[in-house]
Scaffold this motif. Sequence first.
Motif, PDB file in Angstrom:
ATOM      1  N   ILE A 287      72.567 -10.471  95.306  1.00 28.18           N
ATOM      2  CA  ILE A 287      72.114  -9.133  95.667  1.00 28.18           C
ATOM      3  C   ILE A 287      70.673  -9.273  96.126  1.00 28.18           C
ATOM      4  CG2 ILE A 287      71.620  -6.791  94.859  1.00 28.18           C
ATOM      5  CD1 ILE A 287      73.767  -7.283  92.685  1.00 28.18           C
ATOM      6  N   GLY A 288      70.402  -8.841  97.334  1.00 28.71           N
ATOM      7  CA  GLY A 288      69.040  -8.851  97.840  1.00 28.71           C
ATOM      8  C   GLY A 288      68.403  -7.493  97.592  1.00 28.71           C
ATOM      9  N   ILE A 289      67.201  -7.503  97.067  1.00 25.67           N
ATOM     10  CA  ILE A 289      66.462  -6.249  96.887  1.00 25.67           C
ATOM     11  C   ILE A 289      65.190  -6.360  97.710  1.00 25.67           C
ATOM     12  CG2 ILE A 289      65.292  -4.693  95.284  1.00 25.67           C
ATOM     13  CD1 ILE A 289      67.283  -5.505  93.153  1.00 25.67           C
ATOM     14  N   THR A 290      65.146  -5.586  98.769  1.00 23.76           N
ATOM     15  CA  THR A 290      64.007  -5.630  99.671  1.00 23.76           C
ATOM     16  C   THR A 290      62.901  -4.691  99.202  1.00 23.76           C
ATOM     17  OG1 THR A 290      63.254  -5.331 101.948  1.00 23.76           O
ATOM     18  CG2 THR A 290      65.036  -3.903 101.216  1.00 23.76           C
ATOM     19  N   ILE A 291      61.683  -5.146  99.397  1.00 20.65           N
ATOM     20  CA  ILE A 291      60.535  -4.287  99.078  1.00 20.65           C
ATOM     21  C   ILE A 291      59.904  -3.741 100.359  1.00 20.65           C
ATOM     22  CG2 ILE A 291      60.112  -5.449  96.884  1.00 20.65           C
ATOM     23  CD1 ILE A 291      57.623  -6.735  98.283  1.00 20.65           C
ATOM     24  N   ASP A 292      60.594  -3.950 101.489  1.00 18.11           N
ATOM     25  CA  ASP A 292      60.125  -3.405 102.769  1.00 18.11           C
ATOM     26  C   ASP A 292      60.070  -1.888 102.725  1.00 18.11           C
ATOM     27  OD1 ASP A 292      60.085  -5.378 105.328  1.00 18.11           O
ATOM     28  OD2 ASP A 292      61.501  -6.128 103.828  1.00 18.11           O
ATOM     29  N   ASN A 293      59.134  -1.314 103.474  1.00 13.95           N
ATOM     30  CA  ASN A 293      59.046   0.138 103.606  1.00 13.95           C
ATOM     31  C   ASN A 293      59.917   0.656 104.742  1.00 13.95           C
ATOM     32  OD1 ASN A 293      57.231   0.517 101.484  1.00 13.95           O
ATOM     33  ND2 ASN A 293      55.483   0.059 102.801  1.00 13.95           N
ATOM     34  N   SER A 294      60.203  -0.189 105.722  1.00 10.59           N
ATOM     35  CA  SER A 294      60.949   0.226 106.898  1.00 10.59           C
ATOM     36  C   SER A 294      62.435  -0.104 106.757  1.00 10.59           C
ATOM     37  CB  SER A 294      60.391  -0.450 108.153  1.00 10.59           C
ATOM     38  OG  SER A 294      61.238  -0.222 109.250  1.00 10.59           O
ATOM     39  N   ARG A 295      63.239   0.914 106.500  1.00 10.86           N
ATOM     40  CA  ARG A 295      64.684   0.724 106.399  1.00 10.86           C
ATOM     41  C   ARG A 295      65.242   0.196 107.711  1.00 10.86           C
ATOM     42  NH1 ARG A 295      68.877   4.203 107.556  1.00 10.86           N
ATOM     43  NH2 ARG A 295      70.821   3.747 106.481  1.00 10.86           N
ATOM     44  N   GLN A 296      64.738   0.696 108.829  1.00 13.93           N
ATOM     45  CA  GLN A 296      65.219   0.273 110.147  1.00 13.93           C
ATOM     46  C   GLN A 296      64.954  -1.218 110.373  1.00 13.93           C
ATOM     47  OE1 GLN A 296      67.138   2.093 112.152  1.00 13.93           O
ATOM     48  NE2 GLN A 296      67.365   0.261 113.402  1.00 13.93           N
ATOM     49  N   GLN A 297      63.798  -1.686 109.978  1.00 13.93           N
ATOM     50  CA  GLN A 297      63.458  -3.103 110.129  1.00 13.93           C
ATOM     51  C   GLN A 297      64.408  -3.978 109.293  1.00 13.93           C
ATOM     52  OE1 GLN A 297      59.317  -3.848 109.474  1.00 13.93           O
ATOM     53  NE2 GLN A 297      59.471  -6.022 109.938  1.00 13.93           N
TER      54      GLN A 297
ATOM     55  N   VAL B 105      69.053  -7.668 108.752  1.00 17.94           N
ATOM     56  CA  VAL B 105      70.349  -7.971 108.147  1.00 17.94           C
ATOM     57  C   VAL B 105      71.409  -8.172 109.230  1.00 17.94           C
ATOM     58  CG1 VAL B 105      72.208  -7.001 106.717  1.00 17.94           C
ATOM     59  CG2 VAL B 105      69.836  -6.897 105.936  1.00 17.94           C
ATOM     60  N   LYS B 106      71.383  -7.323 110.244  1.00 22.76           N
ATOM     61  CA  LYS B 106      72.350  -7.439 111.344  1.00 22.76           C
ATOM     62  C   LYS B 106      72.126  -8.732 112.124  1.00 22.76           C
ATOM     63  CE  LYS B 106      74.110  -5.007 115.358  1.00 22.76           C
ATOM     64  NZ  LYS B 106      73.994  -3.821 116.226  1.00 22.76           N
ATOM     65  N   THR B 107      70.887  -9.045 112.446  1.00 22.60           N
ATOM     66  CA  THR B 107      70.560 -10.253 113.214  1.00 22.60           C
ATOM     67  C   THR B 107      70.945 -11.519 112.454  1.00 22.60           C
ATOM     68  OG1 THR B 107      68.725  -9.146 114.306  1.00 22.60           O
ATOM     69  CG2 THR B 107      68.675 -11.547 114.301  1.00 22.60           C
ATOM     70  N   HIS B 108      70.669 -11.540 111.146  1.00 25.68           N
ATOM     71  CA  HIS B 108      70.922 -12.738 110.340  1.00 25.68           C
ATOM     72  C   HIS B 108      72.299 -12.739 109.668  1.00 25.68           C
ATOM     73  CE1 HIS B 108      66.559 -12.820 110.866  1.00 25.68           C
ATOM     74  NE2 HIS B 108      66.702 -14.120 110.787  1.00 25.68           N
TER      75      HIS B 108
END
Length: 167
Positions: free
Chosen positions: A90-100, A105-108
């Motif tokens: 399970i990856g938990i991102t701390i990014d602020n930009s959901r779009q980024q 995720v789509k690219t990789h």
Amino acid sequence: MIRTIILLTIIIIVGISGFVAYNAPDDILPERRFDFSLLDLDGNSRDISEWDGKVLVINFWATWCPPCIKEIPMFMKLQTKYADRGLQFIGITIDNSRQQVLEFVKTHKINYPILGGEDAIAVSEKFGNSSGAIPFTVIINHNGYIVSRYLGEMSQDKAQKLIFPLL
């Protein structure tokens, strides 16, 4: 007589080891994972209990973190190879930009759930990441106990050493 001495020695050793295990300090006893919910990339709330009974590898990361990005392909391979043995990343991102994150995720083509939201950093801290640094990985056994916390980029050898005994 020798049998009696051997038997008494075994009883004493077993008794001592039982005493030591029973009286072990709390900080070295296994810690049960806590409950939390975070949003997935579709905006749905996902509760950690959804993956009860699996060996969980929870990885805190960000799209702007080079060591995080470097370990993701290895995590994806392990997820594919060992999912049928009960392994769940399970990856938990701390990014602020959901779009980024969505684009990343789509690219990789990340093959495991990615969660995030405003509580992601608090969840990381609750798991013991007092420095707030990433990547930070927590491994939880199939009974729900935290068995490892790892700060920094995880090598494949380290991942296998920590995960394989649990499968």
